[in-house]
Design a protein around this motif. Structure first.
Motif, short mmCIF file in Angstrom:
data_model
loop_
_atom_site.label_atom_id
_atom_site.label_comp_id
_atom_site.label_asym_id
_atom_site.label_seq_id
_atom_site.Cartn_x
_atom_site.Cartn_y
_atom_site.Cartn_z
N LEU A 79 -2.50 -0.61 -2.42
CA LEU A 79 -2.06 0.55 -1.66
C LEU A 79 -0.98 1.29 -2.45
N TRP A 81 1.43 3.22 -2.09
CA TRP A 81 2.50 3.74 -1.25
C TRP A 81 3.83 3.11 -1.67
N ASN A 105 3.02 8.44 -0.10
CA ASN A 105 1.78 8.23 -0.84
C ASN A 105 2.05 8.64 -2.29
N ILE A 111 -4.68 8.48 1.24
CA ILE A 111 -4.88 7.04 1.34
C ILE A 111 -4.54 6.61 2.76
N GLY A 113 -3.65 3.43 5.24
CA GLY A 113 -3.13 2.07 5.24
C GLY A 113 -2.67 1.66 6.62
N TYR A 178 -1.01 -2.70 3.92
CA TYR A 178 -2.28 -2.91 3.23
C TYR A 178 -3.11 -1.65 3.26
N ALA A 179 -3.98 -1.49 2.25
CA ALA A 179 -4.94 -0.40 2.26
C ALA A 179 -5.95 -0.68 3.37
N SER A 180 -6.37 0.36 4.05
CA SER A 180 -7.34 0.23 5.12
C SER A 180 -8.66 -0.27 4.57
N THR A 184 -9.98 4.82 0.84
CA THR A 184 -9.15 6.04 0.80
C THR A 184 -9.79 7.16 1.53
#
Length: 184
Positions: A79, A81, A105, A111, A113, A178-180, A184
């Motif tokens: 992520l 960020w 971001n 992105i 998250g 965390y990244a979803s 993205t």
């Protein structure tokens, strides 16, 4: 001996055993699906593993004992960020406080998250009540966008009745971003 040559009582026994084993298999699959929500319920009720409580307000008021609440943030490498937690706050136990995490971001594209949290010491989790929180909510930040993410909370005055927490002077609320799963 084949199944056709077995006496009728043996065939009934085999069918009964097969039915019991099938029921056990169905039960185990059901428990596998129920394990996560049951564990989540257990953690929320007991505060186990630093799980916090959810509240609308603090009806109990404040007590004279002071508590410092520190804030921490961790960002998964997937992520892009930067997340800046709030500075620690010290206030009377029971005081409703709002702090802000700031997320930026760092990429050139949107992105999405989300965050999970925990409280340390874990035994204090049952006394940490969040009124407003960004946790578990997916957030999409545009390229270079910075957002403020508020957390409103209070420490339940009942903490003072737990003698195991008499020496606790600081609680840390930590978020891991965390990244979803959508990417993205």
């Amino acid at each position: 001996m084949t199944d056709a040559t077995l006496p009728p009582t043996s065939r009934r026994g085999n069918v009964r055993i097969a039915a019991i084993l099938a029921a056990v298999a169905v039960f185990m699959v059901g428990m596998a699906f129920a394990a996560v929500p049951l564990y989540d319920l257990f953690c929320r009720v007991t505060g186990y593993n630093g799980t916090t409580q959810v509240a609308d307000s603090n009806p109990k008021g404040t007590i004279a004992r002071q508590m410092t609440v520190a804030f921490d943030s961790n960002v998964d490498s997937a992520l892009a960020w930067r997340v800046q937690p709030s500075r620690p706050v010290t206030d009377s136990i029971g005081a409703v406080t709002t702090v802000v995490y700031t997320a930026t971001n760092l990429s050139d594209h949107p992105i999405t998250g989300s965050a999970i949290f925990n409280v340390v010491p874990e035994t204090a989790g049952i006394y940490f009540n969040k009124i407003e929180c960004f946790c578990f909510t997916e957030q999409t930040l545009a390229a270079g966008e910075t957002v403020e993410m508020p957390v409103t909370f209070f420490v339940d005055p009942d903490l003072a009745e737990n003698r195991d927490l008499d020496t606790v002077r600081q609680i840390t609320l930590s978020y891991t971003f965390y990244a979803s799963s959508e990417g993205t």
